[in-house]
Motif scaffolding. Sequence first.
Motif, PDB file in Angstrom:
ATOM      1  N   THR A  88       0.832  -1.211   0.000  1.00  0.00           N
ATOM      2  CA  THR A  88       0.000   0.000   0.000  1.00  0.00           C
ATOM      3  C   THR A  88       0.861   1.254   0.000  1.00  0.00           C
ATOM      4  N   LEU A  89       1.862   1.302   0.861  1.00  0.00           N
ATOM      5  CA  LEU A  89       2.761   2.457   0.879  1.00  0.00           C
ATOM      6  C   LEU A  89       3.468   2.623  -0.462  1.00  0.00           C
ATOM      7  N   SER A  90       3.909   1.515  -1.034  1.00  0.00           N
ATOM      8  CA  SER A  90       4.656   1.585  -2.286  1.00  0.00           C
ATOM      9  C   SER A  90       3.777   1.981  -3.469  1.00  0.00           C
ATOM     10  N   GLU A  91       2.510   1.613  -3.415  1.00  0.00           N
ATOM     11  CA  GLU A  91       1.598   2.021  -4.483  1.00  0.00           C
ATOM     12  C   GLU A  91       1.297   3.513  -4.402  1.00  0.00           C
ATOM     13  N   MET A  92       1.142   4.029  -3.179  1.00  0.00           N
ATOM     14  CA  MET A  92       0.840   5.459  -3.009  1.00  0.00           C
ATOM     15  C   MET A  92       2.045   6.341  -3.329  1.00  0.00           C
ATOM     16  N   PHE A  93       3.240   5.827  -3.037  1.00  0.00           N
ATOM     17  CA  PHE A  93       4.466   6.610  -3.229  1.00  0.00           C
ATOM     18  C   PHE A  93       5.438   5.791  -4.082  1.00  0.00           C
ATOM     19  N   PRO A  94       5.213   5.773  -5.397  1.00  0.00           N
ATOM     20  CA  PRO A  94       5.983   4.883  -6.275  1.00  0.00           C
ATOM     21  C   PRO A  94       7.492   5.090  -6.153  1.00  0.00           C
ATOM     22  N   GLU A  95       8.189   3.987  -5.937  1.00  0.00           N
ATOM     23  CA  GLU A  95       9.649   3.926  -5.883  1.00  0.00           C
ATOM     24  C   GLU A  95      10.258   4.792  -4.777  1.00  0.00           C
ATOM     25  N   ARG A  96       9.431   5.201  -3.822  1.00  0.00           N
ATOM     26  CA  ARG A  96       9.940   5.967  -2.682  1.00  0.00           C
ATOM     27  C   ARG A  96      10.328   5.058  -1.520  1.00  0.00           C
ATOM     28  N   LEU A  97       9.689   3.899  -1.408  1.00  0.00           N
ATOM     29  CA  LEU A  97      10.107   2.930  -0.410  1.00  0.00           C
ATOM     30  C   LEU A  97      11.159   2.056  -1.090  1.00  0.00           C
ATOM     31  N   ARG A  98      12.424   2.457  -0.928  1.00  0.00           N
ATOM     32  CA  ARG A  98      13.533   1.832  -1.666  1.00  0.00           C
ATOM     33  C   ARG A  98      13.698   0.369  -1.288  1.00  0.00           C
ATOM     34  N   TRP A  99      13.661   0.121   0.034  1.00  0.00           N
ATOM     35  CA  TRP A  99      13.892  -1.239   0.503  1.00  0.00           C
ATOM     36  C   TRP A  99      13.242  -1.477   1.852  1.00  0.00           C
ATOM     37  N   ILE A 100      13.006  -2.769   2.107  1.00  0.00           N
ATOM     38  CA  ILE A 100      12.607  -3.258   3.417  1.00  0.00           C
ATOM     39  C   ILE A 100      13.717  -4.209   3.866  1.00  0.00           C
ATOM     40  N   ALA A 101      14.266  -3.986   5.046  1.00  0.00           N
ATOM     41  CA  ALA A 101      15.315  -4.858   5.574  1.00  0.00           C
ATOM     42  C   ALA A 101      14.681  -5.838   6.550  1.00  0.00           C
ATOM     43  N   LEU A 102      14.638  -7.096   6.156  1.00  0.00           N
ATOM     44  CA  LEU A 102      13.965  -8.121   6.931  1.00  0.00           C
ATOM     45  C   LEU A 102      14.948  -8.784   7.890  1.00  0.00           C
ATOM     46  N   GLY A 103      14.550  -8.866   9.168  1.00  0.00           N
ATOM     47  CA  GLY A 103      15.417  -9.439  10.173  1.00  0.00           C
ATOM     48  C   GLY A 103      14.712 -10.496  10.995  1.00  0.00           C
ATOM     49  N   SER A 104      15.481 -11.178  11.836  1.00  0.00           N
ATOM     50  CA  SER A 104      14.929 -12.241  12.676  1.00  0.00           C
ATOM     51  C   SER A 104      14.329 -11.705  13.968  1.00  0.00           C
ATOM     52  N   GLY A 105      14.565 -10.424  14.284  1.00  0.00           N
ATOM     53  CA  GLY A 105      13.856  -9.767  15.369  1.00  0.00           C
ATOM     54  C   GLY A 105      14.506  -9.864  16.731  1.00  0.00           C
ATOM     55  N   GLU A 106      13.901  -9.147  17.676  1.00  0.00           N
ATOM     56  CA  GLU A 106      14.307  -9.165  19.078  1.00  0.00           C
ATOM     57  C   GLU A 106      13.079  -9.409  19.946  1.00  0.00           C
ATOM     58  N   ALA A 107      13.292 -10.101  21.038  1.00  0.00           N
ATOM     59  CA  ALA A 107      12.193 -10.353  21.979  1.00  0.00           C
ATOM     60  C   ALA A 107      11.574  -9.056  22.466  1.00  0.00           C
ATOM     61  N   LEU A 108      12.383  -8.008  22.582  1.00  0.00           N
ATOM     62  CA  LEU A 108      11.903  -6.698  23.033  1.00  0.00           C
ATOM     63  C   LEU A 108      10.639  -6.274  22.300  1.00  0.00           C
ATOM     64  N   ASN A 109      10.595  -6.530  20.995  1.00  0.00           N
ATOM     65  CA  ASN A 109       9.485  -6.058  20.164  1.00  0.00           C
ATOM     66  C   ASN A 109       8.469  -7.133  19.812  1.00  0.00           C
ATOM     67  N   GLU A 110       8.860  -8.391  19.853  1.00  0.00           N
ATOM     68  CA  GLU A 110       8.010  -9.447  19.316  1.00  0.00           C
ATOM     69  C   GLU A 110       7.294 -10.282  20.374  1.00  0.00           C
ATOM     70  N   HIS A 111       7.811 -10.349  21.596  1.00  0.00           N
ATOM     71  CA  HIS A 111       7.221 -11.279  22.575  1.00  0.00           C
ATOM     72  C   HIS A 111       5.868 -10.817  23.077  1.00  0.00           C
ATOM     73  N   ALA A 112       5.563  -9.518  22.930  1.00  0.00           N
ATOM     74  CA  ALA A 112       4.367  -8.938  23.553  1.00  0.00           C
ATOM     75  C   ALA A 112       3.068  -9.523  23.012  1.00  0.00           C
ATOM     76  N   VAL A 113       3.086 -10.101  21.815  1.00  0.00           N
ATOM     77  CA  VAL A 113       1.855 -10.638  21.233  1.00  0.00           C
ATOM     78  C   VAL A 113       1.561 -12.054  21.718  1.00  0.00           C
ATOM     79  N   GLY A 114       2.405 -12.586  22.590  1.00  0.00           N
ATOM     80  CA  GLY A 114       2.105 -13.855  23.250  1.00  0.00           C
ATOM     81  C   GLY A 114       2.283 -15.093  22.399  1.00  0.00           C
ATOM     82  N   ARG A 115       3.171 -15.024  21.392  1.00  0.00           N
ATOM     83  CA  ARG A 115       3.390 -16.167  20.515  1.00  0.00           C
ATOM     84  C   ARG A 115       4.746 -16.833  20.759  1.00  0.00           C
TER      85      ARG A 115
END
Length: 324
Positions: A88-115
């Motif tokens: 959606t962001l990339s369609e609204m702003f063509p070629e402005r979202l250059r890249w997404i850097a995908l990572g394996s994450g940290e518990a700090l941000n991911e554990h809160a959803v209880g999975r």
Amino acid sequence: MLIGYHASHEQYAPSELLDYVQAAERAGFQAVMTSDHLAPWSERQGNSGNNWAWLGAAMAKTSLPFGSLAIPGGWRYHPVVLAHLVATLSEMFPERLRWIALGSGEALNEHAVGRGWPEKSERNHRLKVGAGIVRALMAGETVTLEHPQMQTEQARIWSRPETPPLLLGAALTKPTASLLGEWADGLVTVKKPADEMKQISEAFRASGGRGKTLALQLQVSWAPTLDEARTAAWHEWRNAAIKPDVLAELRSPSEFDAASRDVTPHEMEKFIPLITRGDELLDLVEECTSCGFDEIYIHNVSRDQLGFMNFMAEQVFRKLNLSQ
């Protein structure tokens, strides 16, 4: 060479950070990199706005290209949800979202959803599977997948950009970098001693990453005086002293504060370069480019962001002929 501004959601309210990226464009920065956190690294930092909501406003208020961290492992964001946001962001702003850097994450941000929060090996596997789902959806495929940790059923993204962003891989260590070259369109890491940066970039290239984008987050603490820069680094970003394997497991800002409580101000220069002059920053940029990195995103951890913008415009971009 591209020099960008790192927008730190952990340190500033979203509205304030929106002002800073506009100031960064005026100063001469060529792009913006953003973090994607649910929580800050330290209670002293005190913020953590939703990156994806903020990106829409930031791209509307500037003309710069953006890159963002993202975690596709199925905790906060199932890869279908992540692909929908990115498309959606990339369609609204063509070629402005250059890249997404995908990572394996940290518990700090991911554990809160209880999975739960699995071992690193499983997180790396989920990263690769999640990245594959995002890539397929961005290409217009309908994806059905039965996987022990991640399922999709006839998932499809209907509103897509003509040109999707690159899917980079994020790595803090050589072993992780060596896993990314076969599927990632590039690499993002953070400033380390030159020999470590070379090992990370070479591990990525050797595993299939040759010729792909190499981006670096360069953390510095800028201030008019060395003492001010040292104090700012210690107050704002002493979490830089925590080793990557520990960093991924801590679950709250208070745990990060406890893990770094013995770090003294005079130790900070081992972890964050202290900058007062333009030639010091230019030397760091040259060191990073000599290690193969072609996109450098500068994160000034001190709170005086507008002073830092003026410093960059006057003492760095003017010498590089990058000012706008």
